[in-house]
Design a protein around this motif. Structure first.
Motif, PDB file in Angstrom:
ATOM      1  N   ASP A   1       0.826  -1.211   0.000  1.00 23.39           N
ATOM      2  CA  ASP A   1       0.000   0.000   0.000  1.00 23.39           C
ATOM      3  C   ASP A   1       0.859   1.259   0.000  1.00 23.39           C
ATOM      4  OD1 ASP A   1       0.554   0.577   2.889  1.00 23.39           O
ATOM      5  OD2 ASP A   1      -0.696  -1.183   3.212  1.00 23.39           O
ATOM      6  N   VAL A   2       2.194   1.092   0.096  1.00 25.52           N
ATOM      7  CA  VAL A   2       3.153   2.196  -0.041  1.00 25.52           C
ATOM      8  C   VAL A   2       4.269   1.724  -0.951  1.00 25.52           C
ATOM      9  CG1 VAL A   2       4.780   3.731   1.132  1.00 25.52           C
ATOM     10  CG2 VAL A   2       2.677   3.064   2.291  1.00 25.52           C
ATOM     11  N   ILE A   3       4.697   2.593  -1.874  1.00 28.72           N
ATOM     12  CA  ILE A   3       5.846   2.251  -2.713  1.00 28.72           C
ATOM     13  C   ILE A   3       6.739   3.484  -2.862  1.00 28.72           C
ATOM     14  CG2 ILE A   3       4.583   2.766  -4.849  1.00 28.72           C
ATOM     15  CD1 ILE A   3       7.426   0.160  -4.306  1.00 28.72           C
ATOM     16  N   ARG A   4       8.030   3.266  -2.692  1.00 30.93           N
ATOM     17  CA  ARG A   4       9.001   4.336  -2.905  1.00 30.93           C
ATOM     18  C   ARG A   4       9.167   4.586  -4.391  1.00 30.93           C
ATOM     19  NH1 ARG A   4      13.357   1.692  -2.299  1.00 30.93           N
ATOM     20  NH2 ARG A   4      14.122   1.930  -4.428  1.00 30.93           N
ATOM     21  N   VAL A   5       9.102   5.863  -4.783  1.00 30.60           N
ATOM     22  CA  VAL A   5       9.348   6.257  -6.166  1.00 30.60           C
ATOM     23  C   VAL A   5      10.559   7.180  -6.158  1.00 30.60           C
ATOM     24  CG1 VAL A   5       8.397   7.284  -8.253  1.00 30.60           C
ATOM     25  CG2 VAL A   5       6.881   6.092  -6.653  1.00 30.60           C
TER      26      VAL A   5
END
Length: 647
Positions: free
Chosen positions: A579-583
């Motif tokens: 539900d969280v992704i580093r970009v």
């Protein structure tokens, strides 16, 4: 005797299924008092490790205090659902034995808040009761120079010398909105950030709790001020278990350890001694006063500054949450100052177990809001001490870096008992037979993807989140404000035009209940950004490097296409449900480093309502946030399109 957090989560025996379903729930619901610190799990005869000094300016001894376990809350069984009450309270919290207690806003008087433990599949209703008192217990300050970044910023050190007070923070009253991060619940129960409760009021939330066994966390989500309210202490963990996970016989009890990571800073008195007052300190760079990413010098694990944990030479399970405002943790395990390759085995991600254990050969990179479920085998380290450290790419693991806010890289110490290892656990080859990576046929192929572009500070001197739409480039003169062209690996050029940026702009993303959408996050800024989508869960399909030099930062549009350079690599903790992704890059920004990234995710929407998607750096959350609506598909087209004639 009441169960504690150090005991097995569920009882076992001949009627295991019945006990999993009912045994842990009957008659419970009050705060289950835990012992202040973890039991040693029989880890006697520890012969290595001990307190260590840190930088003199930080004034505290490392590894002096044992790791603390948050107390446990279990819900009461109400027949067809479970119930729980959680109270928000102002309390004095001990974070280190060499400094006074720190006044914090808390859940149930502890930081982090109590760990809520549930059985997956049991609907849960929580009364979040606001009993907070007093104004915000945080001193907010900033500092900076018109000539640029400091090579040794004041944020490395305690106190407020050389800073100025941030106006409008000291008298913030205790309004709150609780978000159970990662829970797949409708918008009415999601903790909408403007539906605030004040002291004496309650927030009533119903959670389906119908998702995989996993590690979630809850925190305050008050619009505009979450960077201060979460920093003040309003955060805690939420765990759910199910029969699939129980059948694995993973390390349990004292060997199932939460690691709730955060960073904090504290004030000092006239003599330079630390006092129990939180300080939120940020650097403002240059004449434009651009805010640097928040970072504080003291790392807390379960609310203790640089703790130690005595362990047996056995397998342990660690549920790691990055609950920092903005700091990314690049975690490595060191033995005698050297990394232990493959020491961390990832078994789960934000939204549950993956299919098989995956070794982490480098660093475990967790951005704010991300979680990782990992196993570590200490059997090869009898009688030795190991360190968990935070490091930066290109830096010797365990080395400090003042210029990048890493004066003290140590996180915690493990002291391994000098006794024979246990053979009671075998690493399973298969973890979750129900988890699968999405394949080509699982993805939509008849709809254009959503595009979200992250851009560095503009005229308002803050980073921006752009929602985009595909357009025909005919007639557009480049560079054009708010217009970006992207050239993919096949050479196809897509032209994107900005449709919304500010929180209250129109054109809200609206998704259909049960649908799957492809979202593409393009980062044109130098800083990485952890992107979080409410009302959903997703899988990461790809991470790609792009040449972003074609973006004209003055015009705020691309002069030439942002071009594909190379495919990136997904890390072990990015291969499950998220539900969280580093970009953006996970490491230190070295000269000539590739900073442009395109991350593609497949998003599923199992619940309805109004939510948001945003950057989970809390200092960015107030402006890098946009509404999101999920609606039953039939509602999106009910009644057709009507044109109303003017009278």
């Amino acid at each position: 005797m009441d169960p504690t957090a150090s005991e097995p989560f569920e009882p076992s025996g001949p009627n295991r299924r019945t006990l999993l379903r009912y045994g842990a729930l009957t008659g419970l619901g009050a705060l289950v008092t835990a012992t202040p610190f973890f039991r040693s799990d029989g880890a006697a005869a520890v012969t290595a490790g001990g307190p260590e000094p840190t930088a003199p300016e930080l004034k505290l001894t490392k590894f002096r205090d044992p790791l603390r376990v948050p107390p446990v809350l279990r819900p009461r069984d109400r027949g067809d659902h479970d119930e729980l009450t959680v109270r928000m309270r102002t309390a004095d919290v001990t974070v280190h034995s060499e400094m006074p207690p720190v006044t914090m806003w808390t859940y149930e008087g502890v930081y982090p808040g109590p760990t809520i433990k549930t059985v997956s599949g049991r609907p849960l209703r929580i009364v979040w009761e606001n009993r907070l008192t007093g104004d915000l217990p945080v001193t907010a300050v900033d500092f900076g120079s018109a000539t640029g970044r400091s090579p040794d910023p004041l944020s490395n050190y305690p106190g407020t010398a050389g800073t100025q007070v941030v106006p409008g923070v000291s008298d913030l009253a205790p309004w709150a909105a609780v978000h159970l991060h990662g829970m797949l619940t409708g918008g009415g129960n999601d903790g909408w950030m403007e539906n605030l409760t004040g002291p004496g009021d309650v927030q009533l939330s119903a959670y389906p709790n119908d998702q995989a066994a996993t590690t979630l966390w809850y925190h305050d989500h008050t619009h505009h001020v979450s960077r201060f309210s979460v920093y003040a202490g309003l955060a805690g963990m939420f765990l759910s278990r199910n029969e699939e996970e129980e059948a694995l016989d993973l390390p349990d009890g004292a060997r199932d350890v939460p690691l709730f990571l955060s960073d904090r800073n504290f004030d000092v008195d006239g003599s330079g001694a630390l006092v129990g007052r939180l300080v939120h300190k940020v650097e403002m760079v240059g004449p434009q006063r651009l805010m640097r990413t928040h970072a504080a010098p003291y790392t807390l694990v379960n609310g203790v500054v640089w703790p130690y944990l005595e362990v047996a030479p056995r397998w342990y399970r660690f549920r790691i949450v990055n609950a920092a405002n903005s700091r990314m943790y690049r975690l490595m395990l060191l033995s005698d100052g050297r990394p232990v390759p493959g020491a961390l085995r990832v078994i789960g991600t934000d939204q549950g177990l993956i299919d098989k254990p995956l070794a982490v050969e480098g660093a475990l990179n967790l951005s704010p809001g991300e979680r990782a479920d990992v196993l570590i085998d200490f059997s090869a380290f009898r009688g030795r001490a190991l360190k968990l450290v935070n490091t930066l790419e290109g830096l010797a693991p365990g080395a400090p870096d003042k210029s990048n806010d890493l004066l003290e890289p140590d996180v915690m110490q493990f002291r391994v008992a000098d006794r024979g290892p246990s053979k009671g656990f075998v690493l399973p080859e298969v973890l979750s037979p129900t988890f699968k990576r999405l394949a080509h046929h699982d993805l939509p192929h008849d709809a254009a993807p959503r595009w979200v572009v992250v851009v560095g500070p503009g005229s308002t001197n803050i980073p921006e989140l752009w929602e985009m739409e595909e357009v025909d480039p005919a007639g557009i003169t480049f560079p054009s404000p708010g217009t970006v062209q992207v050239q993919d690996a096949e050479g196809t050029v897509t032209t994107l035009r900005r449709t919304a940026m500010a929180y209250d702009d129109g054109r809200t993303f609206t998704a259909a209940l049960g649908s799957v959408e492809i979202w593409k996050y393009l980062n044109l800024a130098t800083s990485p950004h952890p992107m979080h989508i409410h009302l959903s869960h997703f899988q990461v399909l790809s991470r790609e490097n792009y040449d972003i030099t074609g973006f004209d930062r003055a015009t705020r549009g691309s002069a030439r296409p942002i071009a594909f350079k190379a495919a990136g690599v997904l890390e072990a903790h990015e291969l499950g449900e998220k539900d969280v992704i580093r970009v953006g890059t996970a490491g230190r920004l070295a000269p000539n480093a590739t900073v442009g990234e395109l991350v593609t995710v497949a998003v599923r929407f199992p619940v309805v309502g109004r939510g948001v998607h945003h950057c989970h750096m809390l200092e960015h959350e107030q402006h890098m946030v946009r509404p999101l609506v999920v609606s039953p598909a039939v509602h999106l087209h009910a009644g057709g399109n009507h044109t109303h004639a003017m009278p």
